[in-house]
Design a protein around this motif. Structure first.
Motif, PDB file in Angstrom:
ATOM      1  N   LEU A 140      36.516  32.247  42.575  1.00 48.95           N
ATOM      2  CA  LEU A 140      36.142  33.747  42.627  1.00 48.95           C
ATOM      3  C   LEU A 140      37.141  34.660  42.371  1.00 48.95           C
ATOM      4  O   LEU A 140      36.736  35.975  41.940  1.00 48.95           O
ATOM      5  CB  LEU A 140      35.670  34.011  44.211  1.00 48.95           C
ATOM      6  N   TYR A 141      38.229  34.259  42.433  1.00 44.86           N
ATOM      7  CA  TYR A 141      39.553  35.285  42.147  1.00 44.86           C
ATOM      8  C   TYR A 141      39.488  36.175  40.970  1.00 44.86           C
ATOM      9  O   TYR A 141      39.682  37.391  40.918  1.00 44.86           O
ATOM     10  CB  TYR A 141      40.812  34.496  42.394  1.00 44.86           C
ATOM     11  N   PRO A 142      39.256  35.679  39.671  1.00 47.48           N
ATOM     12  CA  PRO A 142      39.308  36.200  38.617  1.00 47.48           C
ATOM     13  C   PRO A 142      37.994  37.062  38.516  1.00 47.48           C
ATOM     14  O   PRO A 142      38.384  38.235  37.523  1.00 47.48           O
ATOM     15  CB  PRO A 142      39.132  35.355  37.439  1.00 47.48           C
ATOM     16  N   PHE A 188      43.069  46.102  31.727  1.00 48.32           N
ATOM     17  CA  PHE A 188      42.038  45.492  32.677  1.00 48.32           C
ATOM     18  C   PHE A 188      41.984  43.991  32.451  1.00 48.32           C
ATOM     19  O   PHE A 188      41.609  43.277  33.526  1.00 48.32           O
ATOM     20  CB  PHE A 188      40.947  46.187  32.553  1.00 48.32           C
ATOM     21  N   ALA A 189      42.322  43.313  31.172  1.00 46.58           N
ATOM     22  CA  ALA A 189      42.107  42.021  31.090  1.00 46.58           C
ATOM     23  C   ALA A 189      43.296  41.259  31.700  1.00 46.58           C
ATOM     24  O   ALA A 189      43.002  40.179  32.066  1.00 46.58           O
ATOM     25  CB  ALA A 189      42.041  41.749  29.526  1.00 46.58           C
ATOM     26  N   ALA A 190      44.113  41.833  32.023  1.00 42.98           N
ATOM     27  CA  ALA A 190      45.249  41.076  32.631  1.00 42.98           C
ATOM     28  C   ALA A 190      44.919  41.246  34.171  1.00 42.98           C
ATOM     29  O   ALA A 190      45.437  40.231  34.906  1.00 42.98           O
ATOM     30  CB  ALA A 190      46.793  41.755  32.449  1.00 42.98           C
ATOM     31  N   SER A 191      44.442  42.226  34.739  1.00 46.82           N
ATOM     32  CA  SER A 191      44.094  42.239  36.120  1.00 46.82           C
ATOM     33  C   SER A 191      42.878  43.062  36.266  1.00 46.82           C
ATOM     34  O   SER A 191      43.008  44.612  35.854  1.00 46.82           O
ATOM     35  CB  SER A 191      45.410  42.681  36.910  1.00 46.82           C
ATOM     36  N   ASN A 192      41.970  42.782  37.060  1.00 45.16           N
ATOM     37  CA  ASN A 192      40.859  43.974  37.212  1.00 45.16           C
ATOM     38  C   ASN A 192      41.304  44.925  38.519  1.00 45.16           C
ATOM     39  O   ASN A 192      40.599  45.954  38.515  1.00 45.16           O
ATOM     40  CB  ASN A 192      39.496  43.092  37.587  1.00 45.16           C
ATOM     41  N   LEU A 193      42.462  44.735  39.080  1.00 43.70           N
ATOM     42  CA  LEU A 193      42.955  46.014  39.953  1.00 43.70           C
ATOM     43  C   LEU A 193      43.326  47.127  38.887  1.00 43.70           C
ATOM     44  O   LEU A 193      43.625  48.086  39.705  1.00 43.70           O
ATOM     45  CB  LEU A 193      43.889  45.390  40.927  1.00 43.70           C
ATOM     46  N   SER A 214      40.077  41.172  42.898  1.00 40.63           N
ATOM     47  CA  SER A 214      40.958  39.954  43.074  1.00 40.63           C
ATOM     48  C   SER A 214      41.967  40.221  44.063  1.00 40.63           C
ATOM     49  O   SER A 214      43.091  40.531  43.846  1.00 40.63           O
ATOM     50  CB  SER A 214      41.928  39.896  41.525  1.00 40.63           C
ATOM     51  N   LEU A 215      41.484  39.872  45.124  1.00 44.46           N
ATOM     52  CA  LEU A 215      42.202  40.095  46.466  1.00 44.46           C
ATOM     53  C   LEU A 215      41.784  38.909  47.363  1.00 44.46           C
ATOM     54  O   LEU A 215      40.771  38.603  47.879  1.00 44.46           O
ATOM     55  CB  LEU A 215      41.736  41.244  47.328  1.00 44.46           C
ATOM     56  N   ALA A 216      42.862  37.860  47.352  1.00 41.47           N
ATOM     57  CA  ALA A 216      42.464  36.582  47.944  1.00 41.47           C
ATOM     58  C   ALA A 216      42.313  36.558  49.192  1.00 41.47           C
ATOM     59  O   ALA A 216      41.319  35.747  49.792  1.00 41.47           O
ATOM     60  CB  ALA A 216      43.714  35.711  47.595  1.00 41.47           C
ATOM     61  N   ASP A 231      48.347  40.368  47.129  1.00 37.28           N
ATOM     62  CA  ASP A 231      47.185  39.757  48.040  1.00 37.28           C
ATOM     63  C   ASP A 231      46.541  38.546  46.794  1.00 37.28           C
ATOM     64  O   ASP A 231      45.408  38.905  46.457  1.00 37.28           O
ATOM     65  CB  ASP A 231      46.183  40.488  48.591  1.00 37.28           C
ATOM     66  N   ASP A 232      47.440  37.658  46.604  1.00 36.13           N
ATOM     67  CA  ASP A 232      47.066  36.824  45.470  1.00 36.13           C
ATOM     68  C   ASP A 232      46.848  35.544  45.821  1.00 36.13           C
ATOM     69  O   ASP A 232      46.811  35.145  47.164  1.00 36.13           O
ATOM     70  CB  ASP A 232      48.080  36.887  44.341  1.00 36.13           C
ATOM     71  N   LEU A 233      46.730  34.295  44.981  1.00 38.94           N
ATOM     72  CA  LEU A 233      46.394  33.106  45.359  1.00 38.94           C
ATOM     73  C   LEU A 233      47.496  32.419  46.265  1.00 38.94           C
ATOM     74  O   LEU A 233      47.437  31.394  47.001  1.00 38.94           O
ATOM     75  CB  LEU A 233      45.976  32.082  44.164  1.00 38.94           C
TER      76      LEU A 233
END
Length: 430
Positions: free
Chosen positions: A8-10, A71-76, A174-176, A325-327
């Protein structure tokens, strides 16, 4: 559970849109879901379902075309619900749309603007400090259009129609820990309860934060309060008897339970008892009207007995609402422990029934019914006998088994086993 968080993370989630649908589609591989789509413009209590937001791409590029924020690197990296933008502007103008965390210069913050049209980017302070003055291409390929708010339910049937609500929010990207761990724990809790054949019916809600819970409540007034949509005022007597909001379920902190607004709801007493009896490091904190969706379920018109279970609570850890707040911030062990707390609590809740002593005049003769004989040779015989006496003493229709356990100081499982034996002998009835 950890593997589900990884999947779900990505995904880029928000309070509406395809990211929510993709999330529910994955969860639906683990437990069957009933998915609901509520159209834009629908009045839900004092709120209105907003337009649906979706995004394909976004970036800030320097004069060479290099994407310095992507955005492609992180949706945050994109302010949630950003309106579409295609422009070139100097850094001095762009700064007003940039969000950083100076106190944590290597982290990217998570920011949103759901109900006020705006656009922006989130980036690390280190990245911002490295940007030279000059012109930058700004592109946000997003859409805001009439669509739907999406949420889902999963029901574990019980022996009775009375319900326990288990809620988690599915709107964060992407907030684990906040709140993918909550989604994972809820999903596997549903599977575990289905195998346990519970007493209560358990209704799991996978919904966007705030607006999702409000939408569900607006569409389920009769279930919650025993009030039909045509009635202006709620009345007591709905199906929902207890509830728990799951959030921040995978971080390394100790378990924290936040009481319902009532403060003494049955779920509050059960969680306090279970956590104390478990020996786990834990905290029980008082209700505040801020945090997660417990505040919606506990609002005065509904006044449900719904508490919130987390590890480190809302905004209580530096990584909260940031790229940290990552994996790596969540662990299988922490999620397993949170799941275990839920299972222990619901096992007590399911068995916490009131009984009436059918032989209330003096102590009934347990020996001739084989109740003492059945205990012979057991190392816990005295404890089990005391549990029977306590259950008989407090089976007046007013006290539940949790009352017996708390007053006697005996383990709940021992009290419940004594009640089963007494019920089997015809000495008490539910």
């Amino acid at each position: 559970m950890y593997a589900l968080v990884e999947r779900l993370y990505p995904l880029c989630r928000s309070i509406t849109g395809d990211g929510v649908r993709a999330t529910l589609e994955i969860v639906g591989e683990y437990v069957p879901l009933q998915v609901h789509e509520v159209p834009t413009g629908t009045q839900v209590l004092d709120w209105t379902v907003p337009q649906e937001w979706n995004i394909k791409d976004a970036y800030i590029a320097d004069s060479t075309g290099r994407r310095v924020v992507d955005f492609a690197a992180s949706n945050l990296h994109v302010l949630g619900y950003s309106v579409p933008v295609s422009a070139t502007m100097p850094l001095a103008e762009l700064r007003g749309h940039l969000h950083t965390l100076p106190e944590h210069p290597g982290w990217v913050p998570y920011r949103t603007s759901y109900y006020k049209p705006d656009w922006g980017f989130c980036l690390s302070q280190e990245t911002l400090d490295a940007l030279p003055e000059g012109e930058y291409e700004v592109r946000i390929d997003s859409t805001l259009a009439d669509g739907h708010l999406t949420y889902a339910e999963h029901v574990v049937p019980g022996q009775v129609a009375d319900e326990v609500i288990v809620s988690c929010h599915v709107c964060h990207p992407s907030l684990a820990n906040d709140n993918l761990a909550g989604i994972a724990v809820a999903t596997f809790l549903a599977r575990a309860l289905a195998e346990a054949q519970p007493y209560y019916t358990y209704r799991f809600l996978f919904a966007p934060g705030t607006i999702g819970a409000i939408t569900w409540l607006a569409r389920n007034k009769e279930r919650v309060n025993g009030v039909s949509p045509a009635q202006a005022e709620p009345r007591a007597g709905g199906r929902v008897k207890h509830g728990l909001v799951l959030a921040c379920a995978g971080d390394p902190g100790q378990v924290t339970y936040k009481r319902s607004r009532r403060g003494d709801a049955e779920i509050d007493r059960v969680m306090r008892h279970v956590l104390a009896a478990s020996g786990r490091p834990h905290r029980v904190i008082e209700f505040t009207p801020y945090g997660y969706d417990e505040r919606q379920f506990c609002s005065p018109g509904f006044d449900l007995g719904v508490g919130s279970l987390s590890r480190t609570p809302y905004a209580g850890y530096p990584e909260y609402h940031t790229s940290a707040d990552d994996l790596e911030f969540v662990s299988p062990e922490a999620m397993a422990d949170t799941l275990a707390v839920c299972r222990e609590a619901f096992a007590v809740l399911d068995r916490n029934r009131r009984y009436v002593n059918l032989s209330p005049y003096g102590e009934p003769q347990l020996g001739r019914r084989g109740l003492y004989d059945a205990l012979g040779g057991r190392s816990d015989a005295k404890q089990a006998q005391m549990a029977m006496l306590w259950v008989l003493s407090l089976s007046d229709g007013e006290h539940g088994l949790l009352d017996v356990a708390e007053r006697s100081g005996l383990p709940f499982d021992t009290v419940a086993a004594a009640a089963d034996a007494l019920h089997g002998a015809g000495l008490i009835k539910a």
